[in-house]
Design a protein around this motif. Structure first.
Motif, mmCIF file in Angstrom:
data_model
loop_
_atom_site.group_PDB
_atom_site.id
_atom_site.type_symbol
_atom_site.label_atom_id
_atom_site.label_comp_id
_atom_site.label_asym_id
_atom_site.label_seq_id
_atom_site.Cartn_x
_atom_site.Cartn_y
_atom_site.Cartn_z
ATOM 1 N N ASP A 286 6.906 10.547 -2.176
ATOM 2 C CA ASP A 286 6.923 12.077 -2.515
ATOM 3 C C ASP A 286 5.757 12.000 -3.672
ATOM 4 O O ASP A 286 5.150 11.063 -4.189
ATOM 5 C CB ASP A 286 8.149 12.498 -2.902
ATOM 6 N N PRO A 287 5.240 13.345 -3.888
ATOM 7 C CA PRO A 287 4.086 13.461 -4.841
ATOM 8 C C PRO A 287 4.378 13.162 -6.274
ATOM 9 O O PRO A 287 3.194 12.640 -6.706
ATOM 10 C CB PRO A 287 3.913 15.229 -4.693
ATOM 11 N N VAL A 288 5.408 13.072 -6.723
ATOM 12 C CA VAL A 288 5.535 12.710 -8.161
ATOM 13 C C VAL A 288 5.384 11.016 -8.013
ATOM 14 O O VAL A 288 4.889 10.519 -8.932
ATOM 15 C CB VAL A 288 7.073 13.061 -8.749
ATOM 16 N N GLN A 289 5.985 10.465 -7.099
ATOM 17 C CA GLN A 289 6.193 9.062 -7.029
ATOM 18 C C GLN A 289 4.770 8.432 -6.799
ATOM 19 O O GLN A 289 4.318 7.578 -7.222
ATOM 20 C CB GLN A 289 6.751 8.546 -5.805
ATOM 21 N N ALA A 290 4.190 9.273 -5.955
ATOM 22 C CA ALA A 290 2.689 8.751 -5.658
ATOM 23 C C ALA A 290 1.628 8.799 -6.739
ATOM 24 O O ALA A 290 0.980 7.917 -6.995
ATOM 25 C CB ALA A 290 2.000 9.736 -4.620
#
Length: 301
Positions: A67-71
Motif C-alpha cells: 500500500d502507499p504508506v508501506q511503499a
C-alpha cells in the motif's frame, strides 16, 4: 576515472524487507538472483580498474506490492541504505539514485526534498517507463517531473514491460517502451514547461536516433528538437556504429557511459565490451572523453 552512470544494485536490507512480505518475490524476477546485486565486496571486485559506478536499484518497486504508506517507508529505508553504501565506498560508488513510491505522490515529493535535494550521496531519482499500469508521462506523475526540474537533479529513465502486452521480450520490448516513454514526455510538453529538466535515458535512446527523420516529418522540427534534449547512456552491449548514431542525434555532450551492469554479459556485465565499443567509435578523442567522464561531471555540477 571512467564513470558508469547506469549500474545496478539490490540493497540487502531492502531485499530482506521485500522477502518478508513475499518470500518468493525473486521468483518473479529470476534475473535479480545475481550475487553482484547484493554482495558488495563481490560487486567491488568485479569492477575494472579506473572505473566508478553511479548506483540505482533494480526494478523491485514497492508500489507494485504494498500500500502507499508501506511503499513510502520501504523506499525511504532503501534510499538510506543506498546512501550509506555510497558514503562508505566513495572510491568506486560516488553517488546513488533514489527510489520513489509511485503509488504515493505526496510522499514521493517529500522524499525528494528530504533525501535528494540536499544530499551528498543521492543525486537524482529513477523512474520507469510505466508505473502501476500507466505511462510515466501520465498526468498523475507530472508533479515528479516538476519537482526534479525545480531542484535541478536528473531523472534516470529505465524500461519495464507493459503488463498489458502478452508478447514482451527482453531483446526488443524494453527499447520500444523507452521510445514510447520519450515520446510521451516530449508530447506532454515537459521540456517546454521546464527547460532545465534533465532525463538520462537507458539504452542509447532506444529507437529514437534511428527514426529521427520520421520524428521530423511526422511530428515536426520543434518536437524533434525536444527529443534531442534527453541525455542517453551507452548500454547497448557494444555496437560502435549505433553509438555513433546516438552521438550524431543527441550530440556528444548528451551521451554518457553506462553499462547496465551487472546485467547483459555474464558473469560481471558488459563494461569491457561497451568501453571497447566507445574506443572504436569514429569520433574524436575529446568526444570519447566527454562520454566516459566529462559529461557526467557537467551534468552533476
Amino acid at each position: 576515472m571512467t564513470t558508469d552512470v547506469f549500474a545496478h544494485i539490490l540493497p540487502p536490507k531492502f531485499l530482506k524487507q521485500m522477502q518478508a512480505l513475499n518470500p518468493d518475490i525473486l521468483d518473479q524476477f529470476p534475473y535479480m538472483k545475481n550475487d553482484l546485486l547484493t554482495d558488495l565486496q563481490q560487486h567491488r571486485q568485479s569492477l575494472l580498474s579506473g572505473h566508478q559506478q553511479i548506483l540505482s536499484v533494480v526494478n523491485l518497486n514497492p508500489e507494485d506490492f504494498v500500500d502507499p504508506v508501506q511503499a513510502a517507508d520501504l523506499c525511504r529505508a532503501a534510499n538510506d541504505e543506498l546512501a550509506a553504501t555510497v558514503r562508505a565506498n566513495r572510491d568506486v560508488f560516488p553517488a546513488g539514485v533514489a527510489m520513489i513510491p509511485m503509488n504515493n505522490i505526496p510522499a514521493a515529493l517529500q522524499l525528494i526534498d528530504d533525501q535528494v535535494a540536499h544530499s551528498d550521496a543521492l543525486v537524482g531519482i529513477q523512474l520507469f517507463t510505466q508505473a502501476l499500469g500507466q505511462p510515466i508521462a501520465a498526468k498523475a506523475y507530472e508533479p515528479i517531473f516538476a519537482k526534479m526540474a525545480a531542484i535541478g537533479a536528473p531523472i534516470w529513465l529505465h524500461p519495464v514491460f507493459d503488463t498489458h502486452k502478452t508478447d514482451n521480450n527482453l531483446t526488443f520490448s524494453w527499447e520500444y517502451e523507452l521510445t514510447l516513454a520519450m515520446d510521451g514526455i516530449v508530447n506532454a510538453g515537459y521540456f517546454e514547461q521546464w527547460p532545465d529538466l534533465k532525463i538520462i535515458v537507458h539504452h542509447a535512446g532506444a529507437m529514437v536516433p534511428y527514426f529521427s527523420e520520421r520524428i521530423k516529418y511526422i511530428q515536426g522540427e520543434a518536437k524533434l528538437a525536444d527529443f534531442k534534449r534527453f541525455y542517453v547512456d551507452t548500454a547497448i552491449l557494444g555496437n560502435p556504429k549505433a553509438l555513433e548514431l546516438a552521438v550524431d542525434f543527441f550530440g556528444s555532450d548528451h551521451v554518457l557511459f553506462g553499462t547496465d551492469s551487472p546485467f547483459g554479459i555474464p558473469p560481471v556485465g558488459p563494461t569491457a565490451v561497451i568501453e571497447a565499443a566507445v574506443a572504436a567509435m569514429a569520433i574524436t578523442p575529446a568526444q570519447k572523453q566527454q562520454i566516459l567522464t566529462t559529461n557526467w561531471q557537467q551534468l552533476n555540477r
